[in-house]
Design an enzyme around this catalytic site. Structure first.
Site, PDB file in Angstrom:
ATOM      1  N   LYS A   1     -24.557 -31.781 -14.600  1.00  0.00           N
ATOM      2  CA  LYS A   1     -24.408 -30.331 -14.734  1.00  0.00           C
ATOM      3  C   LYS A   1     -23.179 -29.819 -13.988  1.00  0.00           C
ATOM      4  O   LYS A   1     -22.583 -28.809 -14.380  1.00  0.00           O
ATOM      5  CB  LYS A   1     -25.681 -29.637 -14.263  1.00  0.00           C
ATOM      6  CG  LYS A   1     -26.863 -29.847 -15.222  1.00  0.00           C
ATOM      7  CD  LYS A   1     -26.540 -29.394 -16.640  1.00  0.00           C
ATOM      8  CE  LYS A   1     -27.755 -29.433 -17.558  1.00  0.00           C
ATOM      9  NZ  LYS A   1     -27.433 -28.991 -18.936  1.00  0.00           N
TER      10      LYS A   1
ATOM     11  N   SER B   1     -32.615 -34.980 -10.064  1.00  0.00           N
ATOM     12  CA  SER B   1     -32.042 -36.310  -9.885  1.00  0.00           C
ATOM     13  C   SER B   1     -30.531 -36.213  -9.687  1.00  0.00           C
ATOM     14  O   SER B   1     -29.876 -35.289 -10.188  1.00  0.00           O
ATOM     15  CB  SER B   1     -32.353 -37.205 -11.089  1.00  0.00           C
ATOM     16  OG  SER B   1     -31.495 -36.905 -12.174  1.00  0.00           O
TER      17      SER B   1
ATOM     18  N   ALA C   1     -28.322 -37.926 -11.025  1.00  0.00           N
ATOM     19  CA  ALA C   1     -27.662 -37.996 -12.332  1.00  0.00           C
ATOM     20  C   ALA C   1     -27.569 -36.616 -12.966  1.00  0.00           C
ATOM     21  O   ALA C   1     -26.540 -36.240 -13.539  1.00  0.00           O
ATOM     22  CB  ALA C   1     -28.429 -38.956 -13.244  1.00  0.00           C
ATOM     23  N   TYR C   2     -28.641 -35.842 -12.865  1.00  0.00           N
ATOM     24  CA  TYR C   2     -28.671 -34.498 -13.462  1.00  0.00           C
ATOM     25  C   TYR C   2     -27.712 -33.575 -12.716  1.00  0.00           C
ATOM     26  O   TYR C   2     -26.972 -32.790 -13.332  1.00  0.00           O
ATOM     27  CB  TYR C   2     -30.089 -33.948 -13.416  1.00  0.00           C
ATOM     28  CG  TYR C   2     -30.280 -32.652 -14.166  1.00  0.00           C
ATOM     29  CD1 TYR C   2     -30.378 -32.643 -15.560  1.00  0.00           C
ATOM     30  CD2 TYR C   2     -30.389 -31.444 -13.494  1.00  0.00           C
ATOM     31  CE1 TYR C   2     -30.570 -31.461 -16.255  1.00  0.00           C
ATOM     32  CE2 TYR C   2     -30.589 -30.252 -14.178  1.00  0.00           C
ATOM     33  CZ  TYR C   2     -30.677 -30.270 -15.554  1.00  0.00           C
ATOM     34  OH  TYR C   2     -30.869 -29.090 -16.237  1.00  0.00           O
ATOM     35  N   VAL C   3     -27.705 -33.652 -11.383  1.00  0.00           N
ATOM     36  CA  VAL C   3     -26.788 -32.841 -10.582  1.00  0.00           C
ATOM     37  C   VAL C   3     -25.343 -33.152 -10.964  1.00  0.00           C
ATOM     38  O   VAL C   3     -24.521 -32.251 -11.165  1.00  0.00           O
ATOM     39  CB  VAL C   3     -27.033 -33.077  -9.078  1.00  0.00           C
ATOM     40  CG1 VAL C   3     -25.953 -32.409  -8.238  1.00  0.00           C
ATOM     41  CG2 VAL C   3     -28.410 -32.563  -8.672  1.00  0.00           C
TER      42      VAL C   3
END
Length: 251
Positions: free
Chosen positions: A159, A152, A154-156
Site C-alpha cells: 500500500k 502484514s 507485505a500489505y504495508v
C-alpha cells in the site's frame, strides 16, 4: 457529478468496488466493472441497469495484463472512451510478524495491490491520452500505506507502493490532462475485512479504536470520495493521498 463519463472500476464484485459501481452509475457514469467473480458482476450489472444506469461486466484478474487490457478495450468499444478509473482491487491477510509471512502470501499481496495497479495505469492512461480529453484515476491505498498498522509487512509495503505509483503517475501526466490520486482508506466493513475480523479475536475492537470517530466506514463512504476525485469537481487535485479513515491518521 459524473454525468456523461465512462468509468472503469476494479474489485467491483463486493465491498467498496460494488458500492462505487452503484454510486458512479447513480451519478451519471457508464461503468465498466471488473472482478474475478463473474456471477456477482452479472448480478450487479442487472441491479444497476434496473435502476436506470449503464453498466458492463468484464470478468478478469488485475494481475493479468491481458485481462486488464480486455476491460479497457471493452470500455472503448461499448461506450466510446474511458474518462475515469477507480483501481480498487486489493488483497490482504491478517497481520503476522514479517518472518511468518509465507512467500505465496507475499507474492499474492504484491501482485494484486501493486502489479494490479501498475497493469491498470499502464493500460488506462494511453486510452485517456489518445482521447485528448484527459481523465482521472483513483487508486485504493490504505492507512497501511502511510505507517505500519499491524497489517502484514507485505500489505504495508504494497500500500506504500500504491501511493508511490500514484504520485509518479500524477507527475508524469499532470500537464497532459490526467489527474491521479489515491485514497488512504481506514477500516471499512468489506468482505475482506469481515473475514479478517472473524479470524483474529479482538481485531474489530482494535479497528474501532483507531478511528477518532470510533467506528468503521461503510463502503459507500469510501466510494463517495472516489466519485469526487473522478469528477470535474476535484479539477485541481492530483498526486494526493486523500485520507478516508475517520481520522485514524490524524492522531
Amino acid at each position: 457529478m459524473l454525468h456523461g463519463k465512462v468509468a472503469m472500476i476494479t474489485g467491483a464484485s463486493s465491498g467498496i468496488g460494488a458500492a462505487a459501481a452503484r454510486l458512479f452509475a447513480a451519478e451519471g457514469a457508464a461503468v465498466v466493472l471488473m472482478a474475478r467473480r463473474a456471477d456477482r458482476l452479472a448480478n450487479l450489472v442487472a441491479e444497476v441497469s434496473a435502476a436506470g444506469g449503464r453498466a458492463l461486466a468484464v470478468a478478469g484478474d488485475v494481475t493479468r495484463p491481458a485481462d486488464v487490457a480486455r476491460a479497457v478495450d471493452a470500455a472503448v468499444t461499448t461506450f466510446g472512451r474511458l474518462d475515469a478509473a477507480f483501481n480498487n482491487a486489493g488483497y490482504g491477510t491478517a497481520g503476522v510478524p514479517l518472518h511468518e509471512v509465507g512467500d505465496e502470501v507475499y507474492e499474492r499481496t504484491m501482485d494484486v495491490n501493486v502489479r494490479g495497479v501498475w497493469n491498470c495505469l499502464s493500460r488506462q492512461i494511453p486510452v485517456m491520452l489518445e482521447s485528448g480529453s484527459g481523465g482521472a484515476v483513483v487508486n485504493t491505498s490504505s492507512v497501511a500505506g502511510t505507517a505500519a498498522t499491524g497489517a502484514s509487512a507485505a500489505y504495508v509495503a504494497a500500500k506504500h507502493a500504491v501511493i508511490g505509483l500514484t504520485k509518479a503517475a500524477a507527475a508524469d501526466y499532470g500537464q497532459r490532462g490526467i489527474r491521479v490520486n489515491a485514497l488512504v482508506v481506514g477500516a471499512t466493513r468489506t468482505e475482506m475485512l469481515e473475514q479478517a475480523i472473524a479470524a483474529v479475536p479482538g481485531l474489530e475492537q482494535a479497528f474501532l479504536a483507531e478511528s477518532v470517530q470510533k467506528r468503521m466506514a461503510e463502503p459507500v463512504e469510501v466510494a463517495r470520495a472516489a466519485a469526487w476525485l473522478c469528477s470535474d469537481q476535484s479539477s485541481f487535485v492530483t498526486g494526493a493521498a486523500l485520507s478516508v479513515d475517520g481520522g485514524a491518521t490524524a492522531v
